[in-house]
Design an enzyme around this catalytic site. Structure first.
Site, short mmCIF file in Angstrom:
data_model
loop_
_atom_site.label_atom_id
_atom_site.label_comp_id
_atom_site.label_asym_id
_atom_site.label_seq_id
_atom_site.Cartn_x
_atom_site.Cartn_y
_atom_site.Cartn_z
N LYS A 167 1.04 -0.77 -0.29
CA LYS A 167 0.50 -0.15 -0.29
C LYS A 167 1.18 1.48 -0.32
O LYS A 167 2.35 0.88 0.55
CB LYS A 167 -1.21 0.16 1.23
CG LYS A 167 -2.25 -0.52 1.07
CD LYS A 167 -3.28 0.38 1.93
CE LYS A 167 -5.20 -0.46 1.63
NZ LYS A 167 -5.56 -0.06 3.01
N ARG B 74 -18.30 1.71 9.02
CA ARG B 74 -19.56 3.60 8.82
C ARG B 74 -20.68 3.62 8.25
O ARG B 74 -21.71 4.11 8.01
CB ARG B 74 -18.61 4.77 8.11
CG ARG B 74 -17.01 4.99 8.38
CD ARG B 74 -16.30 5.34 7.28
NE ARG B 74 -15.99 4.03 6.31
CZ ARG B 74 -14.94 4.23 5.49
NH1 ARG B 74 -14.23 5.16 5.49
NH2 ARG B 74 -14.41 3.55 5.13
N SER C 91 -10.20 8.53 5.79
CA SER C 91 -8.60 8.69 5.47
C SER C 91 -8.29 9.23 4.01
O SER C 91 -7.52 10.39 3.85
CB SER C 91 -7.10 8.26 5.37
OG SER C 91 -7.56 8.09 7.15
O1 PNS Z 1 -7.71 0.94 7.35
P1 PNS Z 1 -7.72 -0.45 6.46
O2 PNS Z 1 -6.75 -0.67 6.07
O3 PNS Z 1 -8.95 -0.56 6.49
O4 PNS Z 1 -7.01 -1.71 7.19
C1 PNS Z 1 -7.58 -2.79 6.79
C2 PNS Z 1 -6.52 -4.11 7.71
C3 PNS Z 1 -4.98 -3.73 8.23
C4 PNS Z 1 -6.90 -4.12 9.07
C5 PNS Z 1 -6.51 -5.37 6.74
O5 PNS Z 1 -6.16 -5.50 5.66
C6 PNS Z 1 -6.15 -6.88 7.70
O6 PNS Z 1 -6.32 -7.02 8.94
N1 PNS Z 1 -4.76 -7.00 7.50
C7 PNS Z 1 -3.90 -8.07 8.12
C8 PNS Z 1 -3.86 -9.14 6.98
C9 PNS Z 1 -4.81 -10.36 7.15
O7 PNS Z 1 -4.83 -10.80 8.33
N2 PNS Z 1 -5.37 -10.50 6.05
C10 PNS Z 1 -5.82 -12.23 6.83
C11 PNS Z 1 -7.85 -11.40 7.22
S1 PNS Z 1 -9.41 -10.95 5.36
#
Ligand code: PNS
Length: 173
Positions: free
Chosen positions: A41, A90, A128
């Site tokens: 990202k 949200r 954001s």
């Molecule tokens: O603020 P965001 O970008 O919506 O957060 C997304 C986040 C960090 C919560 C999500 O991408 C995440 O949990 N990433 C870690 C990777 C993971 O565990 N993936 C499997 C879950 S489906």
């Protein structure tokens, strides 16, 4: 000890995130706000900057600490000996994706529950990405983020600081 993890990109923290942090902190003994380290990202703020911003903005909340993680969220949740993942919702549009993530996470770690908190309605439109777009184009984000974050955004985009109340702005003629 009931410990929850609130994960996210926080690029940057918004008033919507802060609202979820404040409400989740009232429900648990300790809340860890965990910034994801995801090189794929293209973040505006570095991982360290995002953590620093969070630290500054949650300093007055006694049971909140800031952390970071890479890899699977559930591995971090287990390493932190937490039992809960906190997510903010949200609108209905968030639900489908979050529901899928919650089910996948439950499949990976059945002992961990995802707790969804509805954002305050005044933050329902807030993200954001829109904050970054408005700030990059010189618009005011003072109603959308804490003033510390607004300052960091202005600094990032090379804009002048917002003058303090009563302070005169000198202009070149
Ligand atoms: O603020 P965001 O970008 O919506 O957060 C997304 C986040 C960090 C919560 C999500 O991408 C995440 O949990 N990433 C870690 C990777 C993971 O565990 N993936 C499997 C879950 S489906």
């Amino acid at each position: 000890m009931r410990r929850a993890i609130y994960p996210g990109s926080f690029d940057p923290l918004t008033n919507g995130h802060l609202d979820i942090i404040q409400r989740a902190a009232r429900l648990v003994d300790e809340l860890v706000v965990a910034v994801v380290q995801n090189p794929a990202k293209n973040a505006l703020f570095t991982l360290l900057e995002r953590q620093e911003i969070l630290q500054e903005c949650v300093a007055d909340l006694g049971n909140v600490r800031v952390g970071s993680f890479a890899g699977l969220l559930v591995d971090y949740v287990r390493a932190q000996q937490a039992q809960i993942i906190v997510k903010g919702l949200r609108a209905v549009s968030d639900f489908e994706f979050e529901f899928q993530m919650a089910l996948l996470n439950r499949n990976l770690a059945p002992e961990v529950d995802t707790l969804f908190l509805m954002t305050a309605d005044r933050h329902a439109f807030l993200s954001s990405s829109s904050v970054k777009e408005i700030a990059s184009l010189g618009g005011s984000v003072s109603d959308l983020v804490p003033s510390y974050v607004e300052g960091r955004l202005r600094e990032k985009f090379g804009l002048l600081p917002v003058p303090a109340r009563g302070q005169r702005v000198e202009r070149d003629s």
